[in-house]
Design an enzyme around this catalytic site. Structure first.
Site, short mmCIF file in Angstrom:
data_model
loop_
_atom_site.label_atom_id
_atom_site.label_comp_id
_atom_site.label_asym_id
_atom_site.label_seq_id
_atom_site.Cartn_x
_atom_site.Cartn_y
_atom_site.Cartn_z
CB ILE A 476 -0.96 0.01 1.21
CG1 ILE A 476 -0.19 -0.13 2.53
CG2 ILE A 476 -2.00 -1.08 1.08
CD1 ILE A 476 -1.05 0.06 3.76
N GLY A 477 2.12 1.07 -0.37
CA GLY A 477 3.04 2.19 -0.36
C GLY A 477 4.16 2.00 0.65
N GLY A 519 3.04 -6.64 8.40
CA GLY A 519 3.20 -7.20 7.07
C GLY A 519 4.56 -7.83 6.83
CB THR A 600 11.05 1.15 1.91
OG1 THR A 600 11.78 0.05 2.48
CG2 THR A 600 11.16 1.09 0.40
N GLY A 670 5.42 0.42 10.53
CA GLY A 670 4.38 1.22 9.88
C GLY A 670 3.67 2.19 10.80
CD GLU A 671 -0.05 0.27 12.50
OE1 GLU A 671 -0.20 -0.58 11.65
OE2 GLU A 671 -0.99 0.96 12.90
#
Lengths: 704, 178, 337
Positions: A476-477, A519, A600, A670-671
């Site tokens: 999702i990016g 993920g 990333t 991610g979070e």
């Protein structure tokens, strides 16, 4: 094809070659040229004919019954094919998710609910006709204001399946005897995820197979969720999502629009139907973060050691589908104190269903906790970093397990050094530069290392030393498409250029959602396990065509508490005249285990910090209690950070690996960037002005 | 009401019949299959649909296609060049790659077009909200670039990478950015 | 969006004739506001008359006609794009407040599209006005005002009525109010000049009317008289986001001091305060002839705001606009513009 279970062993350090390198994003050239195809942009078969355009009609009452849907004027509009409502839509099987029971009955549970769907040959006709559909309601009274009501209740669990309440020791007694007490209430507003790509899907039904190009964080979860409701086998749903324009949790579970477009397509066999949800519609139909009210009581002895922590949360859920944000969850493991109590109570409202938004629980909960800690530092006359150091637990206070790695103090110290924390005046309102009051603040961050079961990968040997690696993961990016290639390369012991990765398709082995910072660990574990099994079965020089499909077991330690940590440091300037708030500097330092790809990863962490700043300064949805309608339903009234707001923003991570947390050694990134950031901004604003703000967003009017 | 219009889109002459209600964005995305401009808000509030229209950056969501008959539209896809059979990226696109100035990629074509426009506006001496001296020359410093790019929202928060990309190209000789 | 007839105007008089003769016709300029409203269903014309290619795109230094006050000035064609007007050298030196206000508005893309005339005719961004599923007297007279008792952060504090409490969204209009601009309007009966303060109106019992123009009247130009004060002018827009956001409040001010440091000429206009750009004449009067100290400016603003009516959601605007005015006048004394 069936998968074998494979106990996975972590990647060996000397096998790591591609992992950890700055591999450029593999889909970058397509993205910068605008050639990556997002959901409704698919034009390959079966979407190649000119698709029909679906447009949603939404309820204008918050609660009641649909008496009649008069579509006569809509159908008469040129180009309109049909209008579906609850009397004409295909029937679904019984399910347990009211949100997905689209057009199945006349009940209206919230304002903005889908009450009809228009199908037309063009989007212009569809939009105009949607406005011509006349819906008559039997309107019933509703409750949309967030306040204590008679219906307030304590749920059994909060998201995902945590106990709503925990208690240990004698909190009230300890507070009564504490030298210092902080007793305050902290609030966070309704927030909307607002990925830049609105939810969208194009669906095609041929009578046997439903094909769906969706904007989702998980193709298999969509198929798993929708298939039984549609009365289909999962294999009859083919879902792809090669490019997704962000999700931030809002595309983590299928929402009503996906069901709407699927139902519409099933009425038009052989013809593709596309639905692009409008930005305005997203504010009712694609999830939001529920507002939270956190009452904190912290008790400490004279030198700042916590003796009691109490965190009581009041927050809304929708009356018709429970979602309890786990706002107090991080409080359970964050700091040491013998006496502790956390609880959640829910106020059922007649509103759209709250759902996941980046770091559910941690974001609002740690805002409250970390501002409370700042207040405690002030009350104790202690530096806020020193206060946190003094309250470090030896083991996880909640489970008693040792932490695989507790990196908080290292993050705080490294950040302090880099940020120039030692230069900070101890007193608030000490620095005026030109027209600006200047201050700095710090807050801690944490996020659990999650590894989801249920992931499988398939590795096939190909010609020329190449390997085809397949898993249904979605990028999702985040960079998944790039980092999974790197992981596969090292797991197989080959160069990354030998890996041909396929993702984002339910024809591939099943994968769990791109969410919960899980993920890379979850999909990576499957790939590593499959590679290990592949080598065991086929050796180092496999014949082209041989393949292995496997699922990882024993991928994560059960004997340790597995959490990432971080510290964010903010410099805030408050305009002495107008109160306008700006953040010239923001630094986040993180302990996240091994970083798979520094390019990333940096973008992920920066993105988290930017969103943390954005919720800290701007984001607030106004839900009009008279109607239950979110009226700030666009990007001019729901502000997210712009270029001009993001100035000197830096991230750094500690050099580490955590094989206990995942076979790839990482804990997920991610979070965590969005956790604590808003608190560091509120704390810095206090340091700048002497005004304590206990709710976000921290707006100019607070300082006048 | 349908009207015939002519546009040049990414170097290609396109003649098409449009509903007078059709926006330039919907014409490109839904009729001409030019999906490089994205629909992020359809409301003038995000910048995802930015193209270069007759050389200047322009939103396509708040533009009726019929009013732009005869115009030249360049999208991010049209900024690429070619060398033999290979597509070559525009320097701005290459800089986005080099600085990881994106994540999900949805706002990216709009950001790229906007950046190209910003560099042209700087070359023409246009001031911005943060230009201290309105009567003096304008500099391509970070504050200026951030302000000028602010009409393009990025929910992934890739702003630092985007800034680095635009800054790098802004530092090149003017011939490299046209 | 209804099905539309589209006409591209060949000349201004023809455009005026078409629109004034058809209550369901609208002018289409840059489109940044009208196209949005077409999609939202806020505006439902049957006919669009495209004026965007009319040759009203010049900025000229002129001697102004007598009914614009005479003297040297600038004539700005209605189709001059916001970006070009902000960048024009004469505007940057002679009317910096106009450049500053334009550059504080919208985004680079939108400023290339939006025209001078269209900027002045843009409509409120009140969330209820833009949402056809809610009651709004401006959009649908007699339906009620949802903003009263609803979302109030952007609501007016001066000059509102029981029928409408919204504000005018333009930054440019606030600057033009401060520099005593004159609007040149073409109607079916010919041209007339409207002093800027008389262009926009307070809502009263007819909030559906934003301006004093009749249907079919077209703004063809805006005239800016030159003055020493206009050349020492600036704009401050207080907003949540650092860019690309509507004003919470804004202040356009022009200032000329005499040799003793007393106010010889001052013009103050406020945005985000009322249904029209609010020229703060009472405050100006209080400051004339006095040293513009912090205290005196605060007192002058208090006089101007004596009739302010606020709710919990927008009460901050009173102290904010006062402080912003203090800040702007102090900046102008320091030579910043």
């Amino acid at each position: 094809m069936s998968a074998v279970e494979q106990p996975v062993t972590p990647l060996e350090r000397d096998a790591i070659r591609s992992v950890g390198t700055a591999h450029p994003r593999v889909d970058g050239p397509l993205k910068v040229a605008g050639r990556a195809a997002y959901a409704v942009e698919h034009r390959e078969a079966p979407y190649d004919a000119r698709p029909l355009h679906a447009w949603l009609v939404q309820s204008t009452v918050a609660r009641g019954r649909v008496l009649a849907v008069d579509a006569a004027r809509a159908v008469a509009h040129p180009g309109v094919v049909s209008v579906l409502d609850h009397t004409s839509a295909p029937r679904l099987q019984e399910g347990e998710d009211r949100e997905l029971e689209v057009l199945q009955d006349d009940r209206v549970d919230f304002r903005g609910q889908i009450v009809a769907v228009v199908l037309a040959e063009t989007s212009e006709a569809a939009r105009e006709a949607a406005g011509l559909v006349e819906v008559a309601y039997d309107e019933q009274s509703h409750q949309a204001a967030f306040e204590e009501t008679e219906d307030t209740y304590e749920p059994e669990t909060v998201n995902p399946e945590m106990p709503a309440r925990t208690e240990e020791g004698d909190v009230d007694g300890a507070l009564a005897g504490a030298a210092v007490v902080v007793d305050a209430t902290y609030e966070t507003p309704v927030e909307h995820n607002n990925p830049l790509e609105p939810h969208a899907a194009i669906a095609h039904w041929d009578g046997e197979v439903l094909t769906l190009a969706d904007s989702t964080q998980g193709v298999h979860p969509v198929a798993q969720t929708l298939a039984p409701l549609l009365g289909l086998e999962q294999a009859q749903l083919h879902v792809v999502a090669p490019y997704v324009g962000g999700g931030f949790g809002s595309k983590g579970v299928p929402h009503a629009p996906e069901m709407a477009v699927v139902l519409a397509a099933m009425t038009q066999p052989g013809r593709a139907v596309r639905l692009a949800v409008t930005r305005q519609q997203m504010f009712a139909l694609t999830g939001h973060r529920t507002p939270t009210r956190s009452h904190f009581r912290l008790g400490a002895d004279a030198d700042g050691r916590l003796v009691a922590i109490e965190h009581e949360v009041l927050e809304p859920t929708s009356r018709w589908k429970e979602f309890g944000e786990q706002t107090a969850a991080p409080t359970r493991m964050m700091y040491a104190a013998r006496n502790r109590r956390t609880g959640h109570r829910l106020v059922p409202l007649d509103v759209a269903v709250p759902s996941w938004m980046r770091a559910p629980g941690e974001m609002p909960g740690m805002f409250a906790h970390e501002v409370a800690m700042d207040e405690l530092a002030v009350a104790c006359g202690l530096d806020p970093i020193e206060l946190r150091v003094r309250n470090e637990p030896d083991v996880d206070p909640e489970t008693g397990k040792p932490f695989s790695r507790r990196g908080l103090v290292d993050c705080l110290r490294r950040g302090a050094e880099r940020f120039g924390w030692s230069e900070r005046p101890a007193e608030a309102r000490a620095t005026l530069e030109g027209d600006w009051w200047v201050g700095t603040g710090v807050a801690a961050a944490t996020y659990p290392a999650m590894l989801n079961p249920g992931n499988e990968a398939r590795i096939s040997a190909a010609d020329g030393g190449h390997y085809d690696v397949a898993i249904g993961a979605v990028d999702i990016g985040t960079g998944a498409r790039t980092v999974l290639q790197q992981i596969a390369a090292d797991a197989l012991g080959v160069d990354a250029s030998c890996i041909r990765l396929r993702i984002a398709d339910t024809d591939l082995p099943p994968a769990t959602v791109a969410g919960g910072s899980s993920g890379t660990a979850s999909w990576g574990a499957a790939i590593v396990a499959t590679a290990q099994r592949f080598r065991a079965d086929h050796g180092d020089a496999p014949d082209p065509g041989v393949w292995t499909q496997a699922e990882a077991t024993d991928a994560q330690s059960e004997d340790h508490a597995l959490h990432s940590f971080g510290a964010s440091f903010a410099e805030v300037r408050v305009h002495r005249w107008t109160g306008e708030v700006r953040v010239p500097r923001l630094l986040g330092v993180y302990s996240v285990g091994r970083v798979i790809n520094p390019v990333t990863a940096r973008s992920q962490l920066i993105g988290g910090l930017v969103m943390g700043m954005s919720v800290g300064l701007f984001e607030e949805s106004y839900r009009d209690p008279r109607t239950g309608h979110v009226v700030t339903q666009d990007l001019a009234t729901y502000h997210v950070a712009s270029h001009a707001d993001v100035r000197d923003l830096q991230v750094e991570w500690l050099d580490e690996e955590d094989p206990l947390a995942s076979p790839v050694g990482g804990r997920g990134i991610g979070e965590i960037g969005v956790v604590g950031t808003a608190a560091s901004i509120a704390n810095a604003a206090f340091h700048a002005t002497g005004t304590r703000v206990r709710s976000i967003p921290v707006t100019a009017d607070r300082f006048l | 009401m349908e009207t015939r219009i002519r546009l040049t889109v990414d170097g290609r002459q396109r003649e098409t019949s449009v509903d007078t209600r059709t926006t330039l964005l919907d014409l490109l995305r839904e009729r001409l299959d030019v999906t490089s401009p994205k629909k992020g808000c359809d409301h003038g509030q995000c910048g995802s649909c930015t193209v270069l229209l007759d050389g200047r950056r322009h939103l396509t969501c708040l533009a009726l296609a019929v009013a732009y008959d005869g115009s030249e539209v360049v999208t991010a896809a049209g900024l690429t060049g070619s060398e033999g059979d290979d597509e070559t990226l525009h320097p701005v696109q290459q800089a986005f790659l080099d600085h990881d100035g994106y994540q999900c990629g949805y706002c990216t074509p709009g950001q790229v077009c906007s950046a190209v426009g910003v560099l042209r506006e700087l070359g023409e001496g246009h001031p911005s909200h943060v230009t201290e001296d309105l009567t003096g020359p304008v500099a391509a410093d970070d504050d200026e670039l951030r302000e000028r790019m602010s009409g393009n929202l990025c929910r992934c928060g890739a702003y630092p990478g985007i800034l680095a990309a635009v800054r790098e190209v802004a530092g090149q000789p003017a011939g490299g950015i046209a | 969006m209804r099905e539309l007839d589209y006409h591209r105007a060949d000349d201004a008089a023809g455009a005026v004739a078409l629109v004034s003769g058809d209550p369901e016709a609208s002018f289409l300029g840059g489109g940044t506001n009208l196209v949005d409203h077409l999609k939202l269903g806020v505006a439902r014309p049957r006919v669009l008359v495209d004026i965007s290619r009319l040759p009203l795109d010049q900025v000229e230094e002129v001697e102004l006609p007598g009914d614009s006050g005479g003297g040297p000035g600038l004539r700005v064609g209605a189709n001059v794009r916001n970006s070009d007007l902000a960048a024009h050298p004469a505007v940057r030196s002679g009317w910096p407040v106009v450049s500053r206000a334009l550059l504080a508005g919208a985004s680079g893309q939108l400023r290339h599209q939006a025209t001078t005339g269209g900027n002045l005719m843009q409509r409120t961004r009140c969330v209820y006005f833009q949402d056809v599923t809610t009651a709004c007297n401006k959009r649908e007279p007699g339906s009620g005002c949802s903003a009263i008792g609803g979302y109030a952060r952007y609501n007016a504090v001066l000059g509102a009525s029981e029928h409408c409490v919204t504000v005018h969204p333009s930054d440019l209009a606030v600057a033009l109010a401060a520099v005593d601009a004159v609007v040149v309007v073409l109607g079916p009966d010919g041209e007339r000049r409207v002093p800027f303060e008389e262009l926009h109106r307070l809502p009263g019992d007819a909030p559906e009317r934003d301006t004093t123009l009749a249907h079919g009247e077209l703004i063809t130009a805006v005239e800016l008289p030159a003055s020493a004060a206009a050349a020492t002018s600036t704009y401050h827009k207080a907003r949540d986001r650092a860019s690309y956001a509507f004003a919470l409040v804004s202040v356009a001010a022009a200032l000329e001091l005499d040799e003793a440091g007393r106010v010889a000429d001052v013009r103050i206009a406020w945005g985000g305060i009322a249904h029209k750009p609010w020229r703060a004449r009472v405050a100006e009067q209080a400051l004339l002839g006095a040293e513009p100290t912090e205290e005196r400016v605060a007192a002058a603003c208090a006089d101007e705001l004596a009739d302010a009516r606020t709710s919990e959601g927008n009460a901050f605007k009173v102290p904010m606009v006062t402080a912003a005015t203090q800040h702007v006048l102090q900046s102008l004394q320091g030579g910043r513009r």
